[in-house]
Design an enzyme around this catalytic site. Structure first.
Site, PDB file in Angstrom:
ATOM      1  N   SER A  83       0.864  -1.172   0.000  1.00  0.00           N
ATOM      2  CA  SER A  83       0.000   0.000   0.000  1.00  0.00           C
ATOM      3  C   SER A  83       0.903   1.225   0.000  1.00  0.00           C
ATOM      4  O   SER A  83       2.083   1.141   0.372  1.00  0.00           O
ATOM      5  CB  SER A  83      -0.877   0.005   1.261  1.00  0.00           C
ATOM      6  OG  SER A  83      -1.538   1.238   1.427  1.00  0.00           O
ATOM      7  N   TYR A 102      -1.297  -0.231  10.997  1.00  0.00           N
ATOM      8  CA  TYR A 102      -1.472  -0.608   9.592  1.00  0.00           C
ATOM      9  C   TYR A 102      -0.234  -0.239   8.786  1.00  0.00           C
ATOM     10  O   TYR A 102       0.244  -1.029   7.969  1.00  0.00           O
ATOM     11  CB  TYR A 102      -2.707   0.085   9.023  1.00  0.00           C
ATOM     12  CG  TYR A 102      -3.042  -0.320   7.603  1.00  0.00           C
ATOM     13  CD1 TYR A 102      -3.616  -1.557   7.342  1.00  0.00           C
ATOM     14  CD2 TYR A 102      -2.799   0.530   6.528  1.00  0.00           C
ATOM     15  CE1 TYR A 102      -3.931  -1.939   6.038  1.00  0.00           C
ATOM     16  CE2 TYR A 102      -3.105   0.164   5.234  1.00  0.00           C
ATOM     17  CZ  TYR A 102      -3.679  -1.061   4.997  1.00  0.00           C
ATOM     18  OH  TYR A 102      -3.981  -1.439   3.707  1.00  0.00           O
TER      19      TYR A 102
END
Length: 256
Positions: free
Chosen positions: A137, A150
């Site tokens: 990501s 995250y």
């Protein structure tokens, strides 16, 4: 489509990016093994498609992953493509999130990917063919308030994937590390249901199909990094060159 094989294994196949990837490949006549802990989601993914075969598997369980991969090879044949797409995204300040939540994020987003790698990639390398795709990501490059756990999981995926590629390049397997900005999938809802960084509202999320298209284009060009979406690669460069300026923008957006 850059995929020339026949059998694909997809984690996180019960929703979002994994679901769309499974359906696209099945429509192209490929055999797809979709893995997820969400049995209901898997059933929805496979509905109406004889080419999608589902298996309820927790990717954090190495023994279960090994057994699932072996069964896929028996039922469908050697795995020619892997999508490591399983992930969760609850957000919050690092000292306010439950410890179990922080550890669970890393266990699924990173440890699960490691498990799948261990039981699929050696066979692909031995056969000298295949596509190995890890979903990281932009959060694996751009740390942001409320996203620390995250971020850490996706930073780990970026590092693991880059080293994995360089240790095994030139052996017939194509590698891709996918680093999209926010994508319009159910994963974002997990964040919105906890704490949502204002910085992420500065641009609308991109569509999942755009990410999958970028993967195919990148593989066809024999490149490793996939930065889908307008301006994504520029954001990656900005973080590397001007980290202090980026953090000033983050603090301004979040108000502290």
């Amino acid at each position: 489509m850059a995929f020339e094989g026949q059998v694909a294994l997809i984690t996180g196949g019960g929703s979002g990016m994994g679901r769309l990837a499974a359906r696209r490949l099945a429509e192209a006549g490929k055999s797809v093994a979709a893995l997820d802990v969400n049995a209901e989601g898997l059933a929805e993914t496979a509905e109406g498609s004889a080419g999608i075969h589902t298996s309820v598997v927790d990717v954090t369980d190495a023994a279960a992953v090994e057994a699932a991969v072996k069964q896929v090879e028996v039922d469908l044949g050697p795995v020619d493509r892997v999508y490591n797409a399983a992930a969760i995204m609850p957000l919050g300040k690092l000292l306010e999130q439950e410890l179990d939540t922080i550890h669970r994020i890393m266990a699924i987003n990173y440890d699960g990917l490691v498990n799948v790698t261990r039981f699929t990639l050696p066979g692909m390398l031995a056969r000298g063919r295949g596509d190995f795709i890890n979903f990281a990501s932009m959060a694996g490059w751009l740390p942001t308030i409320y996203m620390g756990a995250y971020n850490a999981s996706k930073f780990a995926v970026v590092a693991f994937s880059e080293v994995l590629y360089h240790e095994n390049r030139g052996q017939g397997v194509r590698f891709a590390c996918v680093c999209p900005p926010p994508v319009a999938t159910p994963l974002l809802q997990q964040g919105r249901e906890t704490v949502w960084p204002k910085l992420l509202d500065q641009a609308p999320p991109i569509e999942p199909g755009e990410v999958l298209d970028a993967i195919e284009t990148t593989l066809e060009k024999d490149r490793f990094w996939v930065f889908p979406g307008k301006g994504t690669s520029l954001g990656w460069r900005f973080r590397r060159l001007f980290p202090g300026l980026l953090w000033r923008q983050i603090h301004k957006a979040e108000g502290f």
